[in-house]
Design a protein around this motif. Structure first.
Motif, PDB file in Angstrom:
ATOM      1  N   GLY B 203     115.879 136.647 -14.739  1.00  0.00           N
ATOM      2  CA  GLY B 203     115.893 137.582 -15.844  1.00  0.00           C
ATOM      3  C   GLY B 203     114.755 138.570 -15.871  1.00  0.00           C
ATOM      4  O   GLY B 203     114.508 139.294 -14.901  1.00  0.00           O
ATOM      5  N   TRP B 204     114.060 138.618 -16.985  1.00  0.00           N
ATOM      6  CA  TRP B 204     113.062 139.663 -17.209  1.00  0.00           C
ATOM      7  C   TRP B 204     111.878 139.570 -16.253  1.00  0.00           C
ATOM      8  O   TRP B 204     111.107 140.517 -16.133  1.00  0.00           O
ATOM      9  CB  TRP B 204     112.555 139.619 -18.652  1.00  0.00           C
ATOM     10  CG  TRP B 204     111.749 138.397 -19.009  1.00  0.00           C
ATOM     11  CD1 TRP B 204     112.218 137.188 -19.405  1.00  0.00           C
ATOM     12  CD2 TRP B 204     110.316 138.278 -18.993  1.00  0.00           C
ATOM     13  NE1 TRP B 204     111.179 136.309 -19.634  1.00  0.00           N
ATOM     14  CE2 TRP B 204     109.998 136.960 -19.400  1.00  0.00           C
ATOM     15  CE3 TRP B 204     109.266 139.153 -18.676  1.00  0.00           C
ATOM     16  CZ2 TRP B 204     108.682 136.492 -19.487  1.00  0.00           C
ATOM     17  CZ3 TRP B 204     107.955 138.694 -18.767  1.00  0.00           C
ATOM     18  CH2 TRP B 204     107.667 137.369 -19.170  1.00  0.00           C
ATOM     19  N   LEU B 230     111.827 143.192 -14.049  1.00  0.00           N
ATOM     20  CA  LEU B 230     113.236 143.059 -13.671  1.00  0.00           C
ATOM     21  C   LEU B 230     113.624 144.352 -12.950  1.00  0.00           C
ATOM     22  O   LEU B 230     113.212 145.437 -13.374  1.00  0.00           O
ATOM     23  CB  LEU B 230     114.067 142.872 -14.939  1.00  0.00           C
ATOM     24  CG  LEU B 230     115.595 142.843 -14.859  1.00  0.00           C
ATOM     25  CD1 LEU B 230     116.145 142.055 -16.059  1.00  0.00           C
ATOM     26  CD2 LEU B 230     116.206 144.239 -14.886  1.00  0.00           C
ATOM     27  N   THR B 231     114.404 144.246 -11.888  1.00  0.00           N
ATOM     28  CA  THR B 231     114.844 145.437 -11.164  1.00  0.00           C
ATOM     29  C   THR B 231     116.285 145.737 -11.511  1.00  0.00           C
ATOM     30  O   THR B 231     117.193 145.008 -11.106  1.00  0.00           O
ATOM     31  CB  THR B 231     114.694 145.235  -9.653  1.00  0.00           C
ATOM     32  OG1 THR B 231     113.335 144.910  -9.368  1.00  0.00           O
ATOM     33  CG2 THR B 231     115.078 146.501  -8.895  1.00  0.00           C
ATOM     34  N   SER B 232     116.502 146.787 -12.285  1.00  0.00           N
ATOM     35  CA  SER B 232     117.869 147.221 -12.553  1.00  0.00           C
ATOM     36  C   SER B 232     118.279 148.209 -11.468  1.00  0.00           C
ATOM     37  O   SER B 232     117.483 148.567 -10.601  1.00  0.00           O
ATOM     38  CB  SER B 232     117.949 147.896 -13.920  1.00  0.00           C
ATOM     39  OG  SER B 232     117.659 149.276 -13.826  1.00  0.00           O
ATOM     40  N   PHE B 236     112.488 149.546 -12.074  1.00  0.00           N
ATOM     41  CA  PHE B 236     111.781 148.418 -12.662  1.00  0.00           C
ATOM     42  C   PHE B 236     111.798 148.497 -14.190  1.00  0.00           C
ATOM     43  O   PHE B 236     111.705 149.583 -14.762  1.00  0.00           O
ATOM     44  CB  PHE B 236     110.317 148.419 -12.213  1.00  0.00           C
ATOM     45  CG  PHE B 236     110.089 148.026 -10.782  1.00  0.00           C
ATOM     46  CD1 PHE B 236     111.094 147.495  -9.986  1.00  0.00           C
ATOM     47  CD2 PHE B 236     108.821 148.170 -10.193  1.00  0.00           C
ATOM     48  CE1 PHE B 236     110.863 147.124  -8.662  1.00  0.00           C
ATOM     49  CE2 PHE B 236     108.577 147.799  -8.881  1.00  0.00           C
ATOM     50  CZ  PHE B 236     109.597 147.284  -8.114  1.00  0.00           C
ATOM     51  N   TYR B 238     109.452 146.670 -17.100  1.00  0.00           N
ATOM     52  CA  TYR B 238     108.279 145.831 -17.354  1.00  0.00           C
ATOM     53  C   TYR B 238     108.298 145.309 -18.785  1.00  0.00           C
ATOM     54  O   TYR B 238     108.130 146.086 -19.733  1.00  0.00           O
ATOM     55  CB  TYR B 238     106.987 146.634 -17.167  1.00  0.00           C
ATOM     56  CG  TYR B 238     106.534 146.845 -15.754  1.00  0.00           C
ATOM     57  CD1 TYR B 238     107.107 147.831 -14.954  1.00  0.00           C
ATOM     58  CD2 TYR B 238     105.505 146.085 -15.197  1.00  0.00           C
ATOM     59  CE1 TYR B 238     106.672 148.043 -13.661  1.00  0.00           C
ATOM     60  CE2 TYR B 238     105.061 146.294 -13.891  1.00  0.00           C
ATOM     61  CZ  TYR B 238     105.646 147.272 -13.136  1.00  0.00           C
ATOM     62  OH  TYR B 238     105.220 147.491 -11.837  1.00  0.00           O
ATOM     63  N   SER B 258     110.284 131.187 -21.773  1.00  0.00           N
ATOM     64  CA  SER B 258     111.347 131.699 -20.913  1.00  0.00           C
ATOM     65  C   SER B 258     111.871 133.049 -21.402  1.00  0.00           C
ATOM     66  O   SER B 258     112.491 133.765 -20.634  1.00  0.00           O
ATOM     67  CB  SER B 258     112.475 130.689 -20.779  1.00  0.00           C
ATOM     68  OG  SER B 258     112.944 130.295 -22.032  1.00  0.00           O
ATOM     69  N   SER B 259     111.639 133.379 -22.657  1.00  0.00           N
ATOM     70  CA  SER B 259     111.996 134.714 -23.159  1.00  0.00           C
ATOM     71  C   SER B 259     110.789 135.634 -23.075  1.00  0.00           C
ATOM     72  O   SER B 259     109.642 135.178 -23.139  1.00  0.00           O
ATOM     73  CB  SER B 259     112.429 134.635 -24.627  1.00  0.00           C
ATOM     74  OG  SER B 259     113.553 133.796 -24.768  1.00  0.00           O
ATOM     75  N   TYR B 260     111.048 136.909 -22.972  1.00  0.00           N
ATOM     76  CA  TYR B 260     109.943 137.858 -23.099  1.00  0.00           C
ATOM     77  C   TYR B 260     109.519 137.920 -24.558  1.00  0.00           C
ATOM     78  O   TYR B 260     110.281 137.533 -25.476  1.00  0.00           O
ATOM     79  CB  TYR B 260     110.327 139.241 -22.581  1.00  0.00           C
ATOM     80  CG  TYR B 260     111.436 139.941 -23.324  1.00  0.00           C
ATOM     81  CD1 TYR B 260     111.265 140.453 -24.610  1.00  0.00           C
ATOM     82  CD2 TYR B 260     112.680 140.141 -22.726  1.00  0.00           C
ATOM     83  CE1 TYR B 260     112.273 141.104 -25.285  1.00  0.00           C
ATOM     84  CE2 TYR B 260     113.705 140.784 -23.394  1.00  0.00           C
ATOM     85  CZ  TYR B 260     113.497 141.266 -24.681  1.00  0.00           C
ATOM     86  OH  TYR B 260     114.506 141.906 -25.353  1.00  0.00           O
ATOM     87  N   PRO B 264     110.629 147.012 -23.405  1.00  0.00           N
ATOM     88  CA  PRO B 264     110.755 148.411 -23.820  1.00  0.00           C
ATOM     89  C   PRO B 264     111.983 148.661 -24.693  1.00  0.00           C
ATOM     90  O   PRO B 264     113.108 148.524 -24.230  1.00  0.00           O
ATOM     91  CB  PRO B 264     110.857 149.163 -22.488  1.00  0.00           C
ATOM     92  CG  PRO B 264     110.217 148.268 -21.485  1.00  0.00           C
ATOM     93  CD  PRO B 264     110.547 146.877 -21.947  1.00  0.00           C
TER      94      PRO B 264
END
Lengths: 321, 321, 321, 321, 321, 321
Positions: B203-204, B230-232, B236, B238, B258-260, B264
């Motif tokens: 994930g993130w 994460l690379t969409s 990137f 962040y 586990s979550s950010y 953004p």
């Protein structure tokens, strides 16, 4: 040094508190993406004084995302009327009739007519040259160079008897490199005696550089606005700066600003079909006042206007080189 | 556990209706990109309490897009005065005098002075260490590690007699990988006994992770805010989250959310020179109230502030690990 | 300058008609890929004089294509007996017990024992350091540096009181870049005061360079054989050349040959698991005669031997720099 | 031709002055990224008429950036209530119980129940098929195809006795290619007799194309809205257009619009977790009025609604093919 | 367990001194690249017992470098006669008549005829299935799977009433990943109930793995020879090893050798159109003696033969798993 | 049609049993990599009849792996004497004096002198043109085209009054694309009226194509030998084939063989600095006998010779187009 005054140049004074060499027009963008029914976006655009008003050749990507060149007229250089359909070109050789795409035009008055140069799709992107006397009929001459090339910009007069063109050799994709070269021609058809002009440097111009509007002749040299590209982890950022080229040996760089002059900061420059692009393709210049108006594409989506004073740009170049 | 109270920590209560562990300051961004004349952007910034106010070392990219570190002061931690020119460093060895670039600083009070670590350009990005006693004179010590490295963050005290630093080995470009390691030193100059701390997960934080602000010492462990990427298909993203490291064996991860905690979402985080970046480099902590203020860069363009309560972060970590 | 004579150095005179500075042994390769039952290939190999014969640590990739280090002995330096199983390492910290892979060893006599450095897999390739007194028991010390690094080579004595090591920072794959750096240590565990030594140049060493055998101390400086990589359209080509480093300031390059000394020309160098590789990891030197024997891996498959005269190498360096 | 009237279809008339075939809902986005506490974003969403209201399966990425499918209900198709937790699936084979990720659902009423297809993580992305009778209990059937595949879309009835599905074979990353294929099945479990339907073309659909909502049956053929991707120097741009497929030989393309129908123009389409994405996954259709409402994901962040008239889409297809 | 004896299996005893489980035929390669006038290379080849001799389908790339399948016969399995022109396939659906390319065949006797599977070019590589009763007339059935897929291998009998096939999903180029999956079918046309069988591991099989010859049924399970690929800095290296699959649940791996059994070591394996390839596509098995003969392509250029004993392979699997 | 007889053309009859249109010289390679002391390799080489013997310009890469052009003479066209040092060029403009590299020459007798074209390093690879009257003194004219270009080949006479050159636009690396274009010039300095000649096709010429030797004028058209490149998983494979161009409209392809004529099969073609390269740069032709001798580089390492009969090549073209 025989440039004509241009008293009707579009203009707006520098905003209070602004210390920048170049400032944006307060009503940017001047051309929205949907000015004409067919367009997806209208951005990298070439404008010239024409009779007592202004004419231009505009990059209009349609809703197929075909890239085309459309004609436009304006009384004030700010409010524009564009044709909904692309320019049709006359051509002598039917082999050259298949324009796969056409984009990023420049227009220059050269001797007796307006020449248009653009990135022309002929088995890859190269520099097409055509001309018009009246913005009614347009004739395609030839592709000046072999693919793969972009950003072909003619000088507004012969230098030492030869026509001169800047260009940026590239590859067949989103080229991750690019320097500016100069080529010379006796007839605008055959080109040679190529010389390297300037390449990438650090920071805002570390990935590639390319000529912008037709160079402006000044007493000190040819003033060239040019774009530079930085590659962030999220893609290209197109800013633009300036350099001064020698009048007689125009591949000699006299001064070159190390800072950019304008970079994507506003919403219309930072978001759109290609975020973070400011890409100048044309300028107007009024010698008596030193005013310069620059037309630049924003985010590959809309067209905007920025202003500066020649003398201030030259001062910037001497102090920031 | 001897951290000082910080009653003047910048603070704003959680907005009504907000259920997030971390919330944004309502007047973000606190530092605009053009706070000083020379700057293109001011973002990943390191702030510490200094005397009865705040001092900081700020990443200021100028209009050449050179990356530099500038000094700043603030009375309230929100409104900042920055020098227009970069910090000049004293150095013993002239070979180290050529700072190719300097970015992403952290500042920490360690024993008797403020140490600054940053990504230093010495034949590639590595971790430079310098110090100041007074934010007037700055001395460069050495590059702690070999290139290619980024995000070097010192712990605020020795652990088992050794200085300890986190870092993220990388490559010489927009590194598509990155884990957090720990190194130890008797003298802040020679580093060894390196240990792996934590790597990417889904994930993130699936592309790379890197330490953010200087770890905060708590009874339960070292609280580390860290960024994850994460690379969409468009580059990137962040975000940042948190982990708790063992007090004595700080490369042991006790809890890791586990979550950010922040990603953004706002305009100033989603658009700018690098869209979709939230990158924390400093935090302030007031033990009596548990208040934490986090300084984070937004879109590699501006600096913002976010708030949280220590106890709530620890609860998040225990419930979300 | 206290290097011992080595009268039993393996040797073969330069073939008639050969004008090269370095010439190959006529019975190359000296170690076939299948010398031991478990091996897929035996190539980048480190040999030292040991008692009245020779000992070595050899990269033996097995048929899983695991990369390991095996011990070997030889009476003449040419005909070798290798253990079929890898070296077992003693270690103090169980966290370091998981050697993901081990390859490209160097061995050096330093003060009181033989130190082995190699590319050690600890969450990425880095430089492991271990030692042995007797080639019977081997002890692992620590990873000297953070990942990602390769080609760590110790100098055979302290310089100005510090241990000194060359290395080549890299990334986590088939690194397409690579320069040689130097690090210093008081204890072989903590390393710092890193300096850049030399980077890539054109031609045979345009992609990356890395230290080869342990530097040979000469009156003129440290003689370093190093490999250089050229990237053709069909992959990497590994050649090797030489440089001379300052005795007291060993990151200063005095001379550096612009031509390679040996490049893949023979069948056993041009074909194998990795075509077109010649990779030196060890040399023997007999000061009285100036003879140097170089062990080098071929095509990542077998081990070969080449010879030269110190004086001729130095002359090459002065004339070809 | 037995599609039911849908008088409660969400609808808003075309804005004055708008000449586009498809127009946006004025209160877009209809589902914000944070509609439920757990979500990072809610976007590519599948909606169907259910009883006298609407039900849907929604892609809800949580704050770990896990990709999940959540259930939702709405009375008007505009204002939605979503479960905070993902759908739990019943399954017969425990080997299939590990859903690594689930995204981009489509829902279709087929014979006697609602079938859901989605991109299912089973050692790579493939097409999972499940069903529900009541939006209370959901049963997972099987992965219809091998990895790597995405955008599996069922036709709403058997054709010539077989179930029919569109899909877009891909790779295991941000696939830079992609054409639409059709597969046939006697039982929704075993699939074969695959046929190529349509591939990429220039402009807005030059990188890849993929089926969007479940095809709408019309007298002229199956109306398929599909997305197309253009790769700019700053990443992918997702637009969508339409095609008409033969009713009985549905891999035959009768008409295909050469222009896109909707492309990212608004702020909520151009910025967010993935800038410049408009991605349709569901449509509603009311045969008596010809009204079509399209649900589409925006910037991989929020969900929006757009409207069109069937007859106008068909006219567009005939005139723009 | 009803496999027929094959007393005329090609065979050569293990060479003296050889300790390998698999050994090469001493007169390799058995089929040179230019056996027929039209061929550039003849390599990945499928051989079966046919009447009292052997028949085969061979990958013959011609001098256009078109990839085709040609028929061949042999009395002894070693000396082959091949047609100079490719096999012509009958087909029911003219849409399937355009075989863009055909390569890497496998042939299996299944129930009542010989089935051929191969990598078939239908808008990308996928698995074509055809059959022949007599090696005179060949009928194309269908493409079993969607692109992009390679290395489709049928089991020689139904398992639990279903036909079973292994395959390796891939992308549209020189795929840098690849795992083995299994699919099931009631009719050899529709395939589903796909299961993951085995993926990459370290070393020789770290980039991708793919099924080789038709699995051999043994009392302990299905013996599968499969290829594995390692990516060196100079490209792919194709070795092959073995695994044992459960007889009734054939996607369950019982044993899997961690070492390769054969890897490119000889000149004809290490050089050619694609250096460093050994790629098995067929095997013969004689149950009474346990003899197995494996046909494998070498360097994508020629065809070779290797031998082993079933019992020794099984022992290898139990000891090396 | 006025080509001179060349009775001393090197020649060897087609070997018994050989059915190929082109056959190799039995003593290949004719020029070893180390013919001169300075060379690493001598390969892509341009030979012409000169007085009663042969002269040539040879690509000699030295042991720095600098690419240079050296002069050579031969009495029989087979046994060659080459200068150990590169050709020194006279030039008018000192700006053009920095030849970064020079490779892949062609030589042609044109009107009154020998013209040499080669890939010249001027801020990237482009086409340099120079000339010599006597192979003693060489004069550099200009770079005919902008970077990035390679394989510039002049026609041996003016066509319709203009000089004509083939070239292959490329990028600045190991270009993965490449088509053949034609340019025209009044003076060999300025070039324009560019036309596309031919591009890639499948199989052996699927990655790029480029002109080889100077075209041979025949009654049917210009016979052009050209190289084509296929990209395997282990890199490029360079083969060569032939085409016939219209005598007066030389960008019109009359016939083009779909098979290659020669591809890397021998050891000296398959192994070396760049495995799998056969690259023709020159041919000799004797009209009375129809004999053609082709010089081609092998594995970018050595130079070889192959033979054919004009009539057979033309027959091949008509039957294989």
């Amino acid at each position: 040094m025989s440039q004509s005054p241009l008293p009707n140049i579009p203009w707006e004074a520098r905003p209070a508190g602004c210390a920048e060499v170049i400032w944006r027009y307060s009503a940017n963008p001047i051309i929205p993406r949907d000015l004409i029914p067919s367009s997806n976006s209208i951005f990298n655009s070439a404008v010239v004084p024409f009779q007592d008003r202004f004419a231009g050749v505009f990059r209009c990507d349609n809703k197929k995302r075909d890239m085309n060149l459309n004609r436009g007229f304006s009384n004030d250089g700010i409010s524009w009327h564009l044709d909904d359909q692309p320019i049709e070109w006359d051509y002598a050789d039917p082999e050259l009739s298949n324009f796969q795409y056409r984009y990023d035009p420049r227009v220059v008055w050269l001797e007796d007519r307006y020449y248009v140069t653009w990135c022309n799709g002929y088995h890859g992107p190269t520099i097409g040259i055509g001309y018009t006397y009246d913005f009614e009929r347009f004739t395609f001459l030839e592709n000046a160079l072999l693919p793969f090339n972009r950003n072909g910009v003619l000088f507004p007069r012969r230098i030492n008897g030869e026509y001169v063109m800047l260009s940026r050799p590239s590859d067949n994709g989103h080229t991750p490199f690019g320097d500016i070269y100069l080529s010379r021609s006796p007839d605008l058809v055959h080109w040679g005696r190529h010389r390297f002009v300037m390449g990438t440097r650090g920071g805002w111009e570390s990935t590639k550089v390319g000529a912008g509007p037709v160079p402006i002749e000044t007493d000190e040299g040819w003033l060239l606005f040019y774009h530079g590209v930085l590659t962030s982890c999220n893609g290209f950022v197109y800013s633009f700066g300036a350099a001064l080229l020698d009048l007689e040996v125009p591949w000699k760089v006299i001064w070159r600003g190390s800072s950019y002059l304008l970079s994507p900061h506003t919403g219309y420059e930072c978001t759109g079909d290609v975020p973070n692009v400011t890409f100048p393709c044309a300028s107007l210049y009024d010698p008596p006042t030193g005013r310069i108006a620059i037309y630049y594409g924003c985010a590959d989506t809309v067209t905007s206007l920025a202003f500066c004073q020649l003398q201030e740009v030259l001062e910037f170049l001497t102090s920031d080189s």
